[in-house]
Design a protein around this motif. Sequence first.
Motif, mmCIF file in Angstrom:
data_model
loop_
_atom_site.group_PDB
_atom_site.id
_atom_site.type_symbol
_atom_site.label_atom_id
_atom_site.label_comp_id
_atom_site.label_asym_id
_atom_site.label_seq_id
_atom_site.Cartn_x
_atom_site.Cartn_y
_atom_site.Cartn_z
ATOM 1 N N MET A 180 0.768 -1.128 -0.228
ATOM 2 C CA MET A 180 0.006 0.061 -0.592
ATOM 3 C C MET A 180 1.387 1.535 0.093
ATOM 4 N N ILE A 225 2.526 13.928 7.345
ATOM 5 C CA ILE A 225 1.672 13.276 7.752
ATOM 6 C C ILE A 225 1.555 12.443 6.248
ATOM 7 N N GLN A 226 2.226 11.085 6.580
ATOM 8 C CA GLN A 226 1.384 9.727 5.035
ATOM 9 C C GLN A 226 0.612 9.165 6.004
ATOM 10 N N HIS A 227 -0.004 8.491 4.224
ATOM 11 C CA HIS A 227 -1.467 8.321 4.602
ATOM 12 C C HIS A 227 -2.302 7.803 3.752
ATOM 13 N N PRO A 228 -3.171 6.579 4.003
ATOM 14 C CA PRO A 228 -3.299 6.016 3.012
ATOM 15 C C PRO A 228 -4.138 6.410 2.477
ATOM 16 N N PRO A 229 -5.190 6.220 0.964
ATOM 17 C CA PRO A 229 -5.892 7.641 0.367
ATOM 18 C C PRO A 229 -6.955 7.836 1.666
ATOM 19 N N ILE A 230 -7.688 9.262 1.336
ATOM 20 C CA ILE A 230 -8.599 9.273 2.118
ATOM 21 C C ILE A 230 -10.114 8.764 1.195
ATOM 22 N N VAL A 231 -10.986 7.996 2.386
ATOM 23 C CA VAL A 231 -12.027 7.840 1.675
ATOM 24 C C VAL A 231 -13.200 8.787 1.821
ATOM 25 N N GLN A 232 -13.746 7.963 0.269
ATOM 26 C CA GLN A 232 -14.218 9.138 0.113
ATOM 27 C C GLN A 232 -15.813 8.650 0.141
ATOM 28 N N SER A 233 -16.744 9.800 0.342
ATOM 29 C CA SER A 233 -17.368 9.391 0.926
ATOM 30 C C SER A 233 -18.615 8.979 -0.068
ATOM 31 N N VAL A 234 -19.459 7.840 0.275
ATOM 32 C CA VAL A 234 -20.445 7.514 -0.621
ATOM 33 C C VAL A 234 -21.940 8.385 -0.477
ATOM 34 N N GLU A 264 -32.386 4.824 0.401
ATOM 35 C CA GLU A 264 -31.725 4.826 1.600
ATOM 36 C C GLU A 264 -32.330 6.378 2.017
ATOM 37 N N PHE A 306 0.655 19.466 7.520
ATOM 38 C CA PHE A 306 -0.619 20.488 7.829
ATOM 39 C C PHE A 306 0.201 20.389 9.430
ATOM 40 N N LEU A 344 1.571 5.266 0.474
ATOM 41 C CA LEU A 344 0.882 6.314 1.692
ATOM 42 C C LEU A 344 0.727 7.138 1.145
#
Lengths: 93, 211
Positions: free
Chosen positions: A1, A13-22, A28, A8, A3
């Motif tokens: 994976m 900050i080294q992070h995985p991809p940001i989750v996109q809002s669904v 629903e 900021f 990063l």
Amino acid sequence: MELINTEFGGLLIQHPPIVQSVPLTASEQAQAQIDALERQYLMPRVVRESLIAQAEERGAALRYTPAQLLVKNKGYAGLKAIDAQIAALRAQL
Amino acid sequence: MSASSQFLGAGSSVSLWVSGSTVAQWDYRKSPLDGEVYQRTAATGGGTTDPANDNTNYVASSYVRTSSLPQRSEMDNGVVNPSNFFNGSVRSALGVINAATRTQILSVSGRGACGFLGLFKHASGGGLVEVIVDGFTILNYNTSTANSTSGHVLIGAPGEAIVSTLSLPLYAAIADGSPVQFRRTFVVWYTPATNASGSNATLGYDIKALR
């Protein structure tokens, strides 16, 4: 994976991809509105339909037309309005 | 001058720590590594390890240094959609991490604090979570994940919400009022045990910068 780097406030900050809002699906959203209406009026479907059936049976026994029943029984009229609103939403499920 | 006023009232009066020099028990020294003040709790002595890296002989005095995190049990959210986990935090998509593969899932360099950390594996089976702050491992936890809808909140608290009649205990992320501070690095590793993480695996975190 792999990063991703983000800077900021002096932090790196080294992070995985940001989750996109669904977004919620139409179904629903309709279900959520039904839930909100039922909570608002404390009138879940089984109770609501039972009370409507009882009122209509009583109205029929008194030989009221549906229009007369709506005028003479304001509780029934209110229930019918909520039920119609929820029925419209249910059709979107 | 009282010991505490040595650094609270006049920071410059605290001596810089020097490798090999003798420090009396309960005396304060400023770390050349991070500029923070540490108090020697061990008996009077010397040493060649900077107080910032020596939590055996020193305690942090100018900030709260977290030395250990509790091993919190899992909570079942009942759903697998990542949109229903840790809302309000920064959410990163971990995706599939193969079994027995130690993977760095978050790395922060600088001076800051972490108020929330949550992990949703999206697969059953355990995994090792390591949280390493300024070089110290404050959490080394073999999580037990019963099913693909469970998650762990490791720092901070979960916030429940009702969504479409479902009760979702892990829906929101609530940051800890006393976050885990770091002065140089904050790193998280994850190693799935025998089952890989699922495609919706999600890391939620809340990091703020401090100066």
